[in-house]
Design an enzyme around this catalytic site. Structure first.
Site, PDB file in Angstrom:
ATOM      1  N   ASP A   1      -1.909   6.850   6.025  1.00 36.64           N
ATOM      2  CA  ASP A   1      -2.909   5.888   5.567  1.00 36.64           C
ATOM      3  C   ASP A   1      -3.216   4.988   6.764  1.00 36.64           C
ATOM      4  O   ASP A   1      -2.383   4.183   7.172  1.00 36.64           O
ATOM      5  CB  ASP A   1      -2.346   5.074   4.395  1.00 36.64           C
TER       6      ASP A   1
ATOM      7  N   LYS B   1     -12.297  -1.701   6.387  1.00 42.32           N
ATOM      8  CA  LYS B   1     -11.543  -2.592   7.261  1.00 42.32           C
ATOM      9  C   LYS B   1     -12.094  -2.537   8.685  1.00 42.32           C
ATOM     10  O   LYS B   1     -12.306  -3.558   9.304  1.00 42.32           O
ATOM     11  CB  LYS B   1     -10.056  -2.230   7.265  1.00 42.32           C
TER      12      LYS B   1
ATOM     13  N   TRP C   1       0.827  -1.213   0.000  1.00 43.61           N
ATOM     14  CA  TRP C   1       0.000   0.000   0.000  1.00 43.61           C
ATOM     15  C   TRP C   1       0.854   1.254   0.000  1.00 43.61           C
ATOM     16  O   TRP C   1       0.520   2.246  -0.660  1.00 43.61           O
ATOM     17  CB  TRP C   1      -0.991  -0.017   1.167  1.00 43.61           C
TER      18      TRP C   1
HETATM   19  C1  LIG Z   1      -7.130  -1.951   1.998  1.00 42.24           C
HETATM   20  C2  LIG Z   1      -6.101  -0.909   2.072  1.00 42.24           C
HETATM   21  C3  LIG Z   1      -5.935   0.051   1.063  1.00 42.24           C
HETATM   22  C4  LIG Z   1      -6.787   0.072  -0.187  1.00 42.24           C
HETATM   23  O1  LIG Z   1      -8.017   0.571   0.117  1.00 42.24           O
HETATM   24  P1  LIG Z   1      -9.120   0.860  -1.025  1.00 42.24           P
HETATM   25  O2  LIG Z   1     -10.170   1.533  -0.219  1.00 42.24           O
HETATM   26  O3  LIG Z   1      -9.518  -0.463  -1.569  1.00 42.24           O
HETATM   27  O4  LIG Z   1      -8.507   1.733  -2.040  1.00 42.24           O
HETATM   28  C5  LIG Z   1      -4.976   1.012   1.237  1.00 42.24           C
HETATM   29  N1  LIG Z   1      -4.193   1.035   2.321  1.00 42.24           N
HETATM   30  C6  LIG Z   1      -4.304   0.117   3.303  1.00 42.24           C
HETATM   31  C7  LIG Z   1      -3.413   0.203   4.497  1.00 42.24           C
HETATM   32  C8  LIG Z   1      -5.259  -0.882   3.202  1.00 42.24           C
HETATM   33  O5  LIG Z   1      -5.375  -1.798   4.181  1.00 42.24           O
END
Ligand SMILES: *Cc1c(COP(=O)(O)O)cnc(C)c1O
Length: 356
Positions: A168, A192, A101
């Site tokens: 993030d 999540k 990511w």
């Molecule tokens: C799942 C995830 C993403 C991607 O998220 P989307 O909403 O599908 O774009 C990005 N960063 C992390 C840390 C993730 O766990």
């Protein structure tokens, strides 16, 4: 059979949230209309948006000067919106590469300026969080991925810097007590730990904006969504409503301190079960282990398929590790009860007894 959902995302949400969400789809607020067919400009939905914002501010104890936005496009859209809005042409932003990511975020930043990778754990397949590096003071911002969903690592200490911190937090948001006021911008795809796919939470300091000269397309401009109160265009009404229900649930648990205590208990129990079991081995460096995504492998590769089958037969869902790590990944998000962790630990014990 009861299912124990250890899936990495979209992940488990509280049972009470599913029930209230289902009810709202049938009849929202007793209005005789479904949540799915009401106007996003109706007073009832305006109230949902406002309460969601206030819950985020309260749970994170945000100081004045922060904006709370509910956007679309997932965390992946933020990979581009962050540099689009914050990285001046010819400027530099510092990134730590802690996995897939982070890499995806770095790739987008390169479209706008110098994405300076100040540290990386790629040399060991991202099984640790880098430490002891310098963050250039001229960086427009410093970007980290607080929890690495795929590799099972998590920051337990924040790098200290005067550079605006951007994170993030998709897979560990609202899982523990943090000082959210240390961050200049936090983003998280909801699916999540917060709600269904379709909503993306962005928390940002107003003062960050206005420093880039380039024209920014309307929908990708944070200012548009600040001015529009996250309703410049039709917001993901259902997804935001479910986020609100989950945020209420977090407060009902006693806030982040209570949620963290349960998450610590869950993680400690599961890591102990892995460490004590000769048939399994954790993949992440101990000091950097994630409390949300617990990655482990079978010490004997022949056991992998067998445990996969055994756990599936016993109601476990979503335990397969990401292909870049292999083995297993138990995602133990906020809504997963301790009893589900106990069930998994017991299955690992039984498996060891039978296969020793
Ligand atoms: C799942 C995830 C993403 C991607 O998220 P989307 O909403 O599908 O774009 C990005 N960063 C992390 C840390 C993730 O766990």
């Amino acid at each position: 059979m009861k299912k124990y959902n250890f899936g990495a995302g979209p992940g488990i949400l509280p049972e009470s949230v599913f029930e209230q969400a289902a009810q709202a789809v049938k009849d929202f607020n007793g209005k005789g209309l479904s949540l799915l067919e009401i106007s996003h400009r109706s007073a009832d939905f305006e109230a949902v948006m406002e309460e969601s914002r206030q819950l985020v501010k309260r749970i994170f104890n945000l100081n004045d000067g922060y904006q709370v936005l509910f956007l679309q496009g997932g965390a992946s859209m933020q990979f581009c919106m962050v540099p689009y809005n914050l990285l001046p042409d010819g400027g530099m932003a510092a990134y730590v590469n802690t996995g897939a990511w982070s890499k995806a975020a770095i790739k987008e930043a390169k479209l706008f300026g110098n994405a300076n990778v100040v540290a990386s754990s790629e040399d060991k397949n991202f099984n640790y969080i880098p430490k002891g590096y310098t963050i250039p003071s001229e960086a427009a911002y410093f970007h980290i991925t607080t929890n690495n969903t795929i590799f099972g690592t998590e920051y337990h200490q924040l790098p200290q810097t005067a550079v605006p911190l951007v994170a993030d937090m998709s897979s560990d948001i609202f899982s523990r007590v943090i000082d959210a006021n240390q961050y200049s911008l936090i983003y998280a795809g909801a699916q999540k730990n917060l709600g269904p796919a379709g909503a993306t939470l962005v928390i940002l300091k107003d003062e960050l904006l206005g420093k880039v000269q380039r024209p920014i397309p309307t929908m990708l401009n944070y200012r548009t969504h600040i001015d529009g109160g996250s309703m410049f265009n039709t917001p993901p009404v259902f997804a935001i409503y479910v986020c609100m229900l989950t945020l209420r649930w977090i407060e009902e648990q006693g806030g982040l301190a209570a949620v963290e205590a349960t998450n610590v208990a869950k993680a400690e129990r599961l890591y102990a079960a892995i460490d004590e079991n000769p048939l399994f081995q954790g993949t992440a460096a101990k000091e950097d282990r994630s409390r949300m995504n617990v990655t482990f492998v079978a010490t004997n590769p022949d056991h992998e398929k067998r445990f996969d089958t055994f756990s599936s037969q016993n109601g476990i869902v979503g335990l397969k590790g990401h292909r870049s790590v292999g083995g297993f990944r138990a995602s133990i998000y906020n809504a997963l009860p301790l009893s589900s962790v106990d069930h998994l630990c017991q299955l690992m014990d039984e498996f060891a007894t039978v296969n020793a």
